[in-house]
Structure formats: C-alpha cells, structure tokens
Design a protein around this motif. Structure first.
Motif, PDB file in Angstrom:
ATOM      1  N   LEU A 108      -7.477   1.237  -0.360  1.00 14.38           N
ATOM      2  CA  LEU A 108      -8.439   2.235   0.113  1.00 14.38           C
ATOM      3  C   LEU A 108      -8.530   2.276   1.634  1.00 14.38           C
ATOM      4  O   LEU A 108      -8.713   3.347   2.224  1.00 14.38           O
ATOM      5  N   ILE A 109      -8.406   1.125   2.274  1.00 11.27           N
ATOM      6  CA  ILE A 109      -8.403   1.120   3.742  1.00 11.27           C
ATOM      7  C   ILE A 109      -7.178   1.875   4.253  1.00 11.27           C
ATOM      8  O   ILE A 109      -7.277   2.702   5.175  1.00 11.27           O
ATOM      9  N   LEU A 110      -6.006   1.619   3.635  1.00 13.73           N
ATOM     10  CA  LEU A 110      -4.779   2.318   4.050  1.00 13.73           C
ATOM     11  C   LEU A 110      -4.908   3.828   3.858  1.00 13.73           C
ATOM     12  O   LEU A 110      -4.505   4.611   4.734  1.00 13.73           O
ATOM     13  N   PHE A 140      -4.898  -2.462  11.953  1.00 15.79           N
ATOM     14  CA  PHE A 140      -4.703  -3.915  11.866  1.00 15.79           C
ATOM     15  C   PHE A 140      -6.042  -4.665  11.797  1.00 15.79           C
ATOM     16  O   PHE A 140      -6.264  -5.461  10.870  1.00 15.79           O
ATOM     17  N   PRO A 141      -6.966  -4.467  12.744  1.00 18.17           N
ATOM     18  CA  PRO A 141      -8.240  -5.199  12.628  1.00 18.17           C
ATOM     19  C   PRO A 141      -9.055  -4.797  11.411  1.00 18.17           C
ATOM     20  O   PRO A 141      -9.779  -5.631  10.853  1.00 18.17           O
ATOM     21  N   PHE A 142      -8.941  -3.543  10.979  1.00 17.65           N
ATOM     22  CA  PHE A 142      -9.675  -3.091   9.791  1.00 17.65           C
ATOM     23  C   PHE A 142      -9.201  -3.864   8.565  1.00 17.65           C
ATOM     24  O   PHE A 142      -9.993  -4.360   7.755  1.00 17.65           O
ATOM     25  N   LEU A 143      -7.880  -4.002   8.418  1.00 16.52           N
ATOM     26  CA  LEU A 143      -7.333  -4.725   7.270  1.00 16.52           C
ATOM     27  C   LEU A 143      -7.705  -6.213   7.317  1.00 16.52           C
ATOM     28  O   LEU A 143      -8.199  -6.763   6.325  1.00 16.52           O
ATOM     29  N   LEU A 167     -17.741   9.061 -11.954  1.00 20.93           N
ATOM     30  CA  LEU A 167     -16.738  10.122 -11.971  1.00 20.93           C
ATOM     31  C   LEU A 167     -16.366  10.608 -10.567  1.00 20.93           C
ATOM     32  O   LEU A 167     -15.359  11.292 -10.385  1.00 20.93           O
ATOM     33  N   LEU A 168     -17.174  10.254  -9.579  1.00 21.57           N
ATOM     34  CA  LEU A 168     -16.886  10.637  -8.200  1.00 21.57           C
ATOM     35  C   LEU A 168     -16.156   9.509  -7.456  1.00 21.57           C
ATOM     36  O   LEU A 168     -16.255   9.400  -6.245  1.00 21.57           O
ATOM     37  N   PHE A 169     -15.405   8.706  -8.191  1.00 22.14           N
ATOM     38  CA  PHE A 169     -14.695   7.573  -7.595  1.00 22.14           C
ATOM     39  C   PHE A 169     -13.761   7.997  -6.474  1.00 22.14           C
ATOM     40  O   PHE A 169     -13.526   7.255  -5.508  1.00 22.14           O
ATOM     41  N   PHE A 170     -13.194   9.205  -6.568  1.00 20.28           N
ATOM     42  CA  PHE A 170     -12.188   9.660  -5.607  1.00 20.28           C
ATOM     43  C   PHE A 170     -12.762   9.836  -4.204  1.00 20.28           C
ATOM     44  O   PHE A 170     -12.013   9.876  -3.221  1.00 20.28           O
ATOM     45  N   THR A 171     -14.088   9.933  -4.067  1.00 20.62           N
ATOM     46  CA  THR A 171     -14.670  10.112  -2.734  1.00 20.62           C
ATOM     47  C   THR A 171     -14.430   8.894  -1.841  1.00 20.62           C
ATOM     48  O   THR A 171     -14.478   9.010  -0.617  1.00 20.62           O
ATOM     49  N   ILE A 172     -14.156   7.743  -2.446  1.00 23.32           N
ATOM     50  CA  ILE A 172     -13.919   6.545  -1.640  1.00 23.32           C
ATOM     51  C   ILE A 172     -12.604   6.652  -0.874  1.00 23.32           C
ATOM     52  O   ILE A 172     -12.381   5.934   0.107  1.00 23.32           O
ATOM     53  N   PHE A 173     -11.723   7.589  -1.285  1.00 29.32           N
ATOM     54  CA  PHE A 173     -10.465   7.779  -0.562  1.00 29.32           C
ATOM     55  C   PHE A 173     -10.690   8.264   0.864  1.00 29.32           C
ATOM     56  O   PHE A 173      -9.869   8.017   1.745  1.00 29.32           O
TER      57      PHE A 173
END
Length: 503
Positions: free
Chosen positions: A144-146, A93-96, A7-13
């Motif tokens: 999520l990275i964006l 860019f490098p993160f993606l 239920l805490l999925f939103f923390t990944i944002f």
C-alpha cells in the motif's frame, strides 16, 4: 473507510495522497511543526472513525487510545518528512523503512495497538491477499505504501509510464493472490467439533455475580445434550465461560471446575476447550501487576485463560499474553509498579491481568496441536505465527465481542481471524460469547458462522494441516528488518542535523 465500511477497502490505495501533497508543501514553511499539526488532525479523524465504538464500553479509554495513536502516527509521518528533507531523497525510502518499522514496534511494546496497520485494510477481502502466507500483514502495508507513492507520482506527472507502473503495482499482487487462491492443499485428517455461543450480554448478564452459576449450568446442560446426541472430538466454549477463578495448582477448590470435570468424565472421548479466569498463588517474588487477596492473605497472579481438559481429564491452562492496554493491564507496570493497582472499568468489570505464560499450544495425546488465541491476540499476526507447530494442528480463538454492541468493532475483529488463517494456512474455530462464532478455512473463507446477538450451536469438521508457511516459519521478518534499519536511519539523521553548521 476500510475500517468503517469494508467494501470501501480500495480507498486505502490513495488515502495518503493528501498527506503526501501536504508534505511537499511543508518545505515552504518555516514552522517545523506545520506538517505535524495537519497530520495529527488527519490521523485523529482516521482513528476516531475507525474505532469510535470503543466508547461503547469505556469513554475515557476510547479517548486516550485515539489521542495516543493519533499522536504516534503523526510523529512517525513527521519523522519520515524530516528524514527525507535532511537526506534530500524521495520520500519512498524513509516511508518504507520508518513506516513499516513503526508498525512492527506498535505490536511489541506495552501500548501495542496494531488495529490500523495498513495491511489490515484487506481483512474482509481474503481473495486479494492470499500471498500473506509469505509476508504477513506487513507485506500488505509495504504494498500500500508503494501504491500510494506511485499514484502520487502519477498525480505530479500524468504520463503513460507512471500510469502503467501504478496499474501493474496494483494488478500483479492481486493476480498472484488469485492464483494461490485456486491452489488446493489436502488436509492430513479432520476432527469433529461442537461449539456453544451462549450470547450473554456482558453489561447486564454475564458479569453479574448472581448469575454466574446459572449461566454455567445452562452451558453444561447444552453441552450434555449435544454430546449425548452425537459423539464429537472437541467441545468449545467462549472466553471467560467460567468466571469463578480457578486455582491452577488446586483446581478442585473451584465448584465450577468440579461441575465441568463431572461432565467431562461422562464423555471421556471428547476434549473440552473453553475460557476461564484462573490464578496462581505467589511466594516471595511478587511480579508487577499481581493482586493481593485480603481474605487469604496472599499475593497471586490473575489470568484470562483458555482451559483444556483432555481425554485423561488433565487440565492445561494457556494465559492470554497480548492484553488490551489500559483495560486488562496498565502499560509499563513492570517499571512503575504502583500502576498495577489501576485499570479502566469495562462494563462493570475491572482488574489487572498478568501476561506470564508457560504454555504456547495444547498438545493432545494423538500429537494433534491446538493453537489457542484469546480475543485481542487475534490482531497480532507475528505472535500467532510464532506458535504454529509442524504437526497436524488448527487454531481456536475464543472471544467476547459484546462489549462493542452492534458496531463495526465486532465485525472487523472477526475479520482479523481470516487473515490469521491465510498467514498460517490453518483452519480456525472461532468461539464467541456474543459476536460471530465460525469455522474459517485456510483461505480465509467462512465455512460456518453464527448470527449476531443470538444463542447458537455450531457443529462440524475442522481439517488439520501440518505445513508451515514461509510466514509462520520466519514470523514478521519484514517488520523486524524495517524496525532495525529505521533506528539506524533516525540516529544517522539526528547526528547529521547536529553536525550541520547553524545558519
């Protein structure tokens, strides 16, 4: 948190914000390993909280998996930072490129452990990621990275432009998902099924050699009762329902197989699908990881298999291909053959399996296909998608989740099946020894499910679909592209660093 409490999925944002702040701080430090040290600690906490429950089955294996994955993730983030500094560009860019490239790589090599790929954070929230039918889980990681980068920009510059950009980035994919969720697709047809969840404790009951025959007899008695009561198209049993190894070339050598076949001949219109141990004797060529029978004086390959007995009583075997590293197969055994003698004990059972396979799917006489998935394989979206046929089909996943006891382990493992259903728009029949058996529809919704740690029988109708999604047609194209360019990018950065004059 999403891997501990769904239920805490939103923390990944916003979970990467602290690391992104540290990455900026690292520019001020002369120690090149300063960032790696902090990120290793962060990933160590993430890995430990996300699958500490592996220690329920194997403490040493749990420690090794946590340490290896934490070190890998920290190294990846460190390389992202080095690339950004060397090229003097935004970290986006490098993160993606490197982040998504690593996620794909981590599904392909011998230490594959994609449990913490970012897109998996929504495993228990299928309504939010219906667009995975176009991108797979890798699209969720990209999203999520964006979002994390956008919120980091908002943290640095608190203005209306960054705020609106962040909100749109979060809201638009969710809106698209809800639109797709409300679209209906008519099935071609449906088939009736019955499944049996025996609920045998893997530590005290299932793998006890003295009880193997008794457990199979109970399963067959239940099956006989079910099939005598109502005619059904499919009977399903869980992973390793038959433990006595079956010689695939001469299956009638096995007493357990003969008992199963006898029941099958009684119900000719029902196809049997269940998990077994099987093996193939070898000749002169001995692949790495093979076993030796001192009693029979021959080498053989052992498999964790799914067995199909069709209406012609012809046996067909599918071998589990994505094996759990360290437990079911030692990594890099093809290069270091002596490792084939070793594997970590799991609840009193150990042994190295082979991953050679000649069967991708089971195709029945009426051209219907079943895509078999054995346990750990359900984590690998690309592997499952590559095997989806263009004919009427469904997926059947067999597992034994009792190793992890009453923890988040079996729950999160269950939710992976929901993502596979969305990616491929196929219904999934999930058959567990203990854990959760279920029927999951093409939107990742649970239509039927068993209770945890209870004997159960489920009966129903599995709907058949033939349309291949964009993802099942093209597989993990995003991951492959990112992996290719990440290699080129890292080579370019290395050459540039070497060619730069020393201060």
């Amino acid at each position: 948190m999403p891997w501990s409490y769904s239920l805490l999925f939103f923390t990944i944002f916003f979970a990467y914000l602290p690391l992104l702040i540290l990455e900026e701080e690292s520019h001020k430090h002369d120690n090149p390993y300063w960032l790696f040290n902090y990120t290793f600690l962060a990933f160590l906490i993430w890995n430990s909280l996300s699958y500490w429950w592996v220690a329920e089955a194997q403490l040493l294996g749990s420690i090794l998996i946590i340490l290896i994955n934490s070190a890998l993730q920290a190294t990846v983030f460190w390389l992202i930072s080095i690339t950004r500094k060397q090229l003097k560009i935004s970290i986006l860019f490098p993160f993606l490129i490197i982040g998504l490239g690593f996620e794909y790589f981590h599904t392909q090599w011998d230490l594959a452990w994609p449990w913490l790929n970012l897109g998996n954070a929504f495993a228990a929230q299928p309504k939010l990621v219906q667009w995975y039918e176009y991108t797979g889980v890798r699209g969720g990681s990209l999203w999520l990275i964006l979002i994390n980068i956008a919120l980091f920009s908002l943290y640095k510059k608190r203005n209306i432009k960054n705020l609106l950009g962040s909100l749109l980035l979060i809201g638009l994919p969710i809106g698209l998902s809800l639109y797709l969720y409300n679209q209906d697709e008519k099935p071609i047809s449906s088939k009736s099924f019955s499944l049996i969840q025996p609920n045998l404790d893997p530590y005290t009951e299932k793998f006890n050699p003295e009880n193997e025959e008794k457990h199979l007899d109970v399963f067959l008695e239940q099956a006989d009762y079910l099939l005598n009561k109502t005619e059904t198209d499919f009977l399903f049993g869980p992973e390793t329902m038959i433990l006595q190894a079956i010689n695939e070339d001469e299956p009638l050598e096995s007493d357990s197989y003969k008992k199963l076949l006898k029941l099958k001949q009684k119900y000719k219109q029902t196809d049997f699908f269940l998990g077994v141990h099987s093996y193939q004797k070898l000749g002169d060529k001995i692949p790495a990881g093979s076993r030796f029978s001192s009693e029979g004086n021959y080498y053989y390959e052992a498999f964790n298999s799914a067995l199909l007995l069709d209406r012609n009583n012809k046996p067909d075997f599918y071998h589990k291909t994505k094996l759990v590293p360290l437990f079911e197969r030692m990594p890099f055994v093809q290069y270091l053959s002596f490792l084939g003698k070793y594997s970590l004990e799991l609840g009193g059972y150990n042994g190295t399996y082979s991953n050679r396979n000649s069967t991708n799917n089971f195709t029945l006489s009426d051209s219907i296909s079943i895509v078999p998935i054995v346990c750990f394989e359900s984590i690998f979206g690309d592997y499952c998608a590559q095997r989806i046929p263009e004919t009427a089909s469904f997926m059947c996943m067999i597992t034994n989740d009792g190793w992890w006891k009453n923890s988040m382990g079996y729950k999160f493992h269950f939710d992976f099946s929901r993502l596979r259903a969305i990616e491929n728009r196929r219904q999934i029949v999930r058959v567990a020894n203990n854990g959760i058996s279920a029927l999951i529809n093409t939107k990742g919704e649970i239509e039927q499910e068993s209770a945890w740690w209870e004997k159960a029988i489920l009966t129903g109708e599995v709907k058949l679909y033939s349309r291949k999604t964009f993802y099942s047609e093209h597989g993990d194209y995003m991951g492959r592209i990112a992996a290719f360019f990440s290699v080129l990018l890292l080579i370019f950065v290395k050459i540039r660093r070497i060619s730069q004059p020393k201060d």
